[in-house]
Motif scaffolding. Structure first.
Motif, PDB file in Angstrom:
ATOM      1  N   THR A   4      63.258  39.310  21.512  1.00  0.00           N
ATOM      2  CA  THR A   4      64.652  39.577  21.886  1.00  0.00           C
ATOM      3  C   THR A   4      64.723  40.165  23.288  1.00  0.00           C
ATOM      4  O   THR A   4      65.568  39.747  24.098  1.00  0.00           O
ATOM      5  N   GLU A  39      64.537  37.667   7.754  1.00  0.00           N
ATOM      6  CA  GLU A  39      63.888  38.954   7.990  1.00  0.00           C
ATOM      7  C   GLU A  39      64.390  40.016   7.019  1.00  0.00           C
ATOM      8  O   GLU A  39      63.664  40.929   6.660  1.00  0.00           O
ATOM      9  N   ARG A 122      66.651  32.458  13.602  1.00  0.00           N
ATOM     10  CA  ARG A 122      65.314  33.036  13.424  1.00  0.00           C
ATOM     11  C   ARG A 122      64.700  32.616  12.088  1.00  0.00           C
ATOM     12  O   ARG A 122      63.501  32.349  12.009  1.00  0.00           O
TER      13      ARG A 122
END
Length: 140
Positions: A4, A39, A122
């Motif tokens: 990021t 995540e 992601r």
């Protein structure tokens, strides 16, 4: 440096170089995970990376970017890499046109994008490369 932080630094560098460039075309080279991997625990049903990209990320991106001047220019399946790094493999290439780099930057740096779209990207992608391009002026 996290991915990021790296992406944010790359956006800032590109913003300086492309301040007056006019329309930009983002070339998204993507490789999907076999199964989307979030995540944070999610109550979403399990799906493939490709499904997460096109059925979750793309709609979320479109919602975040609503009202901005952008359009999907081209989507294609990669059938082979003729010249590239050993082992380099991509599933799809997605090219998106933005009226300016500032439009793209505004979308990508939006807290709404970070919360609603980025988690699906992601989860969907095992690897990706994003290349910003412009159409050169070619004298006749």
């Amino acid at each position: 440096m996290t991915r990021t932080e790296y992406e944010n630094a790359a956006i800032e560098t590109a913003a300086k170089a492309l301040a007056d460039a006019g329309p930009v075309y983002m070339v998204n080279m993507v490789r999907y995970r076999e199964m989307a991997a979030y995540e944070v625990a999610s109550d979403l049903p399990a799906c493939s990376g490709r499904e997460a990209y096109f059925q979750r990320y793309a709609p979320a991106f479109n919602t975040v970017a609503q009202g901005e001047d952008f359009s999907v220019f081209w989507v294609g399946n990669v059938r082979g890499v003729l010249v590239g790094q050993d082992g380099e493999a991509w599933d799809d290439i997605v090219i998106v046109r933005y009226a300016s780099f500032d439009v793209l930057r505004k979308i990508l740096q939006s807290p709404v994008y970070a919360a609603q779209a980025a988690p699906h990207r992601r989860a969907a992608l095992a690897d990706w490369k994003f290349l910003v391009t412009t159409q050169p002026y070619l004298p006749r």
